[in-house]
Design an enzyme around this catalytic site. Structure first.
Site, PDB file in Angstrom:
ATOM      1  N   HIS A 163       0.831  -1.208   0.000  1.00  0.00           N
ATOM      2  CA  HIS A 163       0.000   0.000   0.000  1.00  0.00           C
ATOM      3  C   HIS A 163       0.866   1.259   0.000  1.00  0.00           C
ATOM      4  O   HIS A 163       0.965   1.980   0.980  1.00  0.00           O
ATOM      5  CB  HIS A 163      -0.950  -0.010   1.200  1.00  0.00           C
ATOM      6  N   ASN A 164       1.449   1.529  -1.146  1.00  0.00           N
ATOM      7  CA  ASN A 164       2.299   2.699  -1.321  1.00  0.00           C
ATOM      8  C   ASN A 164       1.859   3.453  -2.567  1.00  0.00           C
ATOM      9  O   ASN A 164       0.828   3.120  -3.175  1.00  0.00           O
ATOM     10  CB  ASN A 164       3.769   2.270  -1.413  1.00  0.00           C
ATOM     11  N   SER A 165       2.615   4.456  -2.960  1.00  0.00           N
ATOM     12  CA  SER A 165       2.208   5.277  -4.107  1.00  0.00           C
ATOM     13  C   SER A 165       2.280   4.502  -5.417  1.00  0.00           C
ATOM     14  O   SER A 165       1.599   4.862  -6.385  1.00  0.00           O
ATOM     15  CB  SER A 165       3.081   6.539  -4.187  1.00  0.00           C
ATOM     16  N   THR A 166       3.072   3.436  -5.465  1.00  0.00           N
ATOM     17  CA  THR A 166       3.105   2.610  -6.680  1.00  0.00           C
ATOM     18  C   THR A 166       1.766   1.899  -6.868  1.00  0.00           C
ATOM     19  O   THR A 166       1.261   1.784  -7.991  1.00  0.00           O
ATOM     20  CB  THR A 166       4.236   1.576  -6.597  1.00  0.00           C
ATOM     21  N   HIS A 167       1.224   1.416  -5.771  1.00  0.00           N
ATOM     22  CA  HIS A 167      -0.116   0.803  -5.850  1.00  0.00           C
ATOM     23  C   HIS A 167      -1.140   1.848  -6.307  1.00  0.00           C
ATOM     24  O   HIS A 167      -2.011   1.554  -7.145  1.00  0.00           O
ATOM     25  CB  HIS A 167      -0.511   0.235  -4.485  1.00  0.00           C
TER      26      HIS A 167
ATOM     27  N   ASP B 261      -8.702  -1.651  -8.130  1.00  0.00           N
ATOM     28  CA  ASP B 261      -7.996  -1.794  -6.857  1.00  0.00           C
ATOM     29  C   ASP B 261      -7.392  -3.189  -6.682  1.00  0.00           C
ATOM     30  O   ASP B 261      -6.347  -3.339  -6.053  1.00  0.00           O
ATOM     31  CB  ASP B 261      -8.969  -1.489  -5.717  1.00  0.00           C
TER      32      ASP B 261
ATOM     33  N   GLN C 166      -3.406 -17.241  -2.823  1.00  0.00           N
ATOM     34  CA  GLN C 166      -3.845 -16.610  -4.064  1.00  0.00           C
ATOM     35  C   GLN C 166      -5.031 -17.337  -4.680  1.00  0.00           C
ATOM     36  O   GLN C 166      -5.978 -16.719  -5.174  1.00  0.00           O
ATOM     37  CB  GLN C 166      -2.684 -16.542  -5.061  1.00  0.00           C
TER      38      GLN C 166
ATOM     39  N   HIS D 203      -7.157   6.864  -3.055  1.00  0.00           N
ATOM     40  CA  HIS D 203      -7.959   5.839  -2.391  1.00  0.00           C
ATOM     41  C   HIS D 203      -7.245   5.137  -1.241  1.00  0.00           C
ATOM     42  O   HIS D 203      -7.908   4.553  -0.370  1.00  0.00           O
ATOM     43  CB  HIS D 203      -8.441   4.802  -3.423  1.00  0.00           C
ATOM     44  N   ASP D 204      -5.909   5.183  -1.173  1.00  0.00           N
ATOM     45  CA  ASP D 204      -5.171   4.537  -0.066  1.00  0.00           C
ATOM     46  C   ASP D 204      -4.166   5.493   0.577  1.00  0.00           C
ATOM     47  O   ASP D 204      -3.205   5.037   1.214  1.00  0.00           O
ATOM     48  CB  ASP D 204      -4.439   3.287  -0.571  1.00  0.00           C
TER      49      ASP D 204
END
Length: 802
Positions: free
Chosen positions: A524-528, A698, A750, A564-565
């Protein structure tokens, strides 16, 4: 009335009245030959013919009024006088006309029961053409039209009446001047033809009532062949009246869900001349089996023979009503033949009330259905009400006890993501170290699209393609991919123009939003955030969505994806609730992170004009945009996953049966037609689509190329491992025990995630906007994880055997 002479007992001058009757004489003219020697006629004071009386048409009483007669003679003679005196004697109302114009005018002004046309020597009109014209008028379509023909001689062959019949004449009257003969003819017509026509007129009113009746009406003949079904019955059965006419509809509607002897019971009751009332299943044209209430009654002819059968079918939904409440195909005394109207009255009262919440309306309808119901039905409805009164109507129920070993992964994974409130320990002394609105320092250097370094421009070259490598952009941008990808994507959709802000302000906003993402988070970072924004932009380019969304919808979707995150701590909502985090207290344990993300984003945007991309917007436009962004970010909360998916499928993607049925009724052929787009292009449906868009974006990692899918799976697993370790270290409840770094099976996690969350959602999304490329990647990735899971299980078995 031009050219029309009124001839009835009101047109005469009263000459003498006696206690036994009235003697009167025509004042209009002297007849060429009077029926009696002294030119007087006798009319009884209480005539037996021509007076008002009642006639029965089934259960309906028809009020009979004196018959009306129109004489059509080009000139008056002894024959017209004969009919005239006969009408007067019988009390029938009589008028006379001499040409076509006066006849048509008279028939337009009033309805005549009998029209007598002289065909012997008419010079002023064509009798056959006149008859056809009269039959074509609405007012005369039920009139009995009689042709007066010449008396033929015995030595000549009688002429054929076929031309008269083809012209529309109902009867022929051979010339006879005798008043008694004319009277007998009129009385015969009044008793048979006219009364029959009155019933035909009444039948028109009855069928109009049936066509507008809310209950389904089905009429069959003695051979059970369908004669008529009304529109309500057409909607219930799925068949048109033309498709069922002449067919045994029981064969078309037969359902294997009924008791074997039910149909035999119904037929036996009807043959005995008795009605049958109860509920049974029918199979609609689209194959759907529905339970409905039916009242069947025979229409008896003479000698006790069944002439027709009338079935009244309830169009209300009784699919949740157990058919066992009926004994031998009939309602039991407790369930009651008499209880059904009472329940219907209760439902009518409920529908007349003003009820705010739809769920309250549903609950009240069920409560009304319980009135006088058998105990078994009442208990079943109590269970329905118990379920409806819960808050989680769309979330699947997870068994917490006796969970099979192979389902433990799914249970823990799903439970950890979807449980909004987890049982806490008594102490709230632990806090999570998150920024919670801290605004970090951002550099003042401004970079526009023209100033972006070449290596970053190369990394964003394929940003519109689904297989775009956002991880490569993360590397070359030193973990700041959101600013660069955001500038290029927002420019492609004209965001600055829509918001009326400069590129510099947009750049500053993207910088401060990215600075509030935690780079230490593995997932959950800016790449996501950049990845979700890129997926959202890809979806916005789909033809179906482009036809539905306006620019505000597009801008809202991109902004929601970016924020959103923001300030995500790398922990789940359940962790924050269990740990007593201040965000959990602030948002009352409900959608804690999602509420924080969107609130923080608008707070930091509004603090400084240098970053406020909304400052130049119209107030109403801003409120609409803000509401849309909030709704989309809140839709990413996993506890509402199945609610959003269910609403999307039921409202946007109709089931195959309904899709086919609607296309037949509306005339549309393909989902992309204008009818379909207009149906989807409503505020409510656009909201559902935007929610599904950001939800799919998402969690789109499993639908990316395998190398990206694997990397994102490792990253999210690392966050869960870290959370589990912290929970154990601090003595918190372990939300997802299966995510133990030492024992977790990544392939199995998964597979569970894809089975429970991803497959259904992306199947629905693909059906809506046609993204086959994603489904291909999803299938390949799923196969990879299944193979890896099988290899791990085989290895574990080998290790155990050793």
């Amino acid at each position: 009335m031009t050219g029309v002479t009124k001839r009835n007992n009101m047109s005469y001058t009263m000459l003498k009245e006696e206690k036994f009757g009235i003697f009167c004489r025509c004042c209009m003219r002297q007849p060429s030959r009077a029926p009696n020697s002294d030119d007087y006629i006798y009319i009884p004071s209480q005539p037996t013919q021509g007076s008002e009386s009642d006639a029965m048409f089934g259960p309906m009483r028809l009020r009979q009024i004196p018959m009306t007669v129109l004489l059509v003679f080009s000139k008056e003679d002894s024959q017209s006088d004969g009919f005239w005196w006969a009408c007067d004697k019988a009390g029938f109302k009589c008028n006379i006309a001499h040409n076509t114009e006066s006849v048509m005018e008279a028939c337009l002004e009033k309805q005549y029961d009998v029209i007598i046309i002289d065909t012997r020597h008419s010079k002023s009109f064509d009798p056959e053409a006149l008859c056809r014209s009269l039959k074509a008028t609405k007012s005369s379509e039920h009139a009995v039209i009689i042709a007066v023909t010449k008396k033929h001689t015995s030595d000549k062959e009688e002429p054929s009446i076929a031309p008269l019949l083809s012209a529309g004449f109902n009867r022929r009257y051979i010339e006879n001047l005798n008043v008694g003969t004319c009277l007998n003819e009129l009385l015969s017509i009044e008793q048979h033809d006219v009364r029959l026509q009155h019933k035909v007129r009444a039948a028109g009113a009855l069928f109009t009532a049936l066509d507008n009746c809310h209950e389904g009406i089905h009429i069959t003949n003695e051979h059970r062949e369908t004669q008529y079904i009304n529109p309500a019955c057409e909607r219930l059965l799925g068949y048109t009246c033309e498709e069922t006419q002449g067919k045994d509809i029981t064969e078309l509607l037969r359902s294997d869900k009924n008791k074997q002897d039910l149909e035999e019971t119904i037929n036996s009751q009807v043959k005995k001349g008795k009605h049958w009332e109860g509920a049974y299943y029918i199979k609609r044209k689209n194959g759907q089996h529905i339970l409905h209430h039916c009242y069947t009654t025979p229409v008896m002819a003479k000698l006790g023979k069944v002439r027709h059968t009338v079935s009244i079918r309830s169009t209300h939904d009784h699919n949740n009503m157990p058919v066992d409440r009926y004994k031998d195909g009939e309602l039991t005394q407790n369930g009651g033949i008499h209880s059904f109207p009472k329940r219907r009255e209760s439902v009518a009262r409920i529908h007349s009330m003003t009820i705010e919440a739809p769920i309250t309306k549903v609950i009240n309808i069920i409560n009304a259905a319980q009135e006088n119901s058998p105990m078994m039905v009442s208990q079943a409805l109590d269970k329905v009400l118990e379920i409806l009164r819960t808050s989680e109507l769309y979330s699947p129920h997870l068994q917490t006890q006796q969970v099979r070993e192979e389902d433990q992964m799914t249970s823990d994974y799903v439970g950890g993501l979807m449980t909004g409130t987890v049982k806490r320990r008594s102490s709230y002394g632990i806090d999570v170290k998150t920024s919670h609105g801290h605004t970090p320092h951002i550099p003042k250097t401004i970079k526009t699209l023209s100033q972006i370094p070449v290596e970053i421009q190369n990394a964003t070259r394929d940003e519109a393609k689904w297989d775009f490598n956002v991880l490569n952009l993360e590397e070359v941008s030193n973990k700041r991919p959101l600013v660069y990808l955001g500038l290029k994507t927002f420019a492609r959709f004209g965001v600055c123009s829509f918001l009326n802000c400069s590129e510099t302000v947009l750049h500053n906003w993207l910088q401060i939003i990215e600075a509030n993402y935690h780079s230490k988070n593995s997932y959950h970072n800016s790449t996501h955030a950049a990845d979700v924004m890129q997926a959202s932009a890809y979806f916005l380019e789909r033809e179906r969505i482009k036809a539905i969304f306006d620019q505000m919808d597009e801008v809202a979707a991109l902004i929601a994806a970016v924020i959103h995150d923001v300030d995500h701590p790398g922990r789940t909502n359940s962790f924050l609730v269990n740990s007593g985090d201040r965000l959990a207290f602030l948002y009352n344990d409900l959608a804690v992170l999602e509420s924080h993300h969107v609130a923080l984003a608008f707070q930091i945007t509004s603090k400084d004009d240098d970053v406020n991309i909304f400052k130049n917007m119209d107030r109403d436009d801003f409120r609409a945009l803000r509401q849309s962004v909030i709704d989309m970010v809140m839709a990413t909360e996993m506890t509402k996953h199945f609610e959003h998916l269910s609403k999307f499928v039921s409202s946007i993607n109709k089931p195959p049966g309904r899709e086919e049925e609607d296309s037949v009724h509306s005339g549309r052929g393909t989902p992309e037609s204008s009818t379909s787009i207009s149906h989807l292009n409503t505020p409510e449906n656009r909201t559902l689509i935007k929610r599904m868009l950001i939800k799919c974006a998402d969690v789109s990692n499993p639908t990316r190329p395998l190398y990206l899918c694997k990397e994102w799976a490792l990253r999210i697993a690392e966050e869960y491992f870290s959370q589990t370790e912290e929970e154990k270290e601090k003595g918190l409840p372990v939300v997802m025990p299966v995510f133990d770094r030492k024992t977790c099976s990544l392939p199995k996690s998964q597979v569970s995630f894809l089975d429970f969350f991803i497959h259904q959602m992306f199947d629905a999304w693909d059906a809506f906007c046609d993204c086959g490329e994603l489904i291909s990647y999803l299938q390949n990735n799923y196969q990879y994880w299944k193979e890896q899971q099988e290899l791990q299980e085989q290895q574990e078995k080998q290790d155990t055997s050793l």
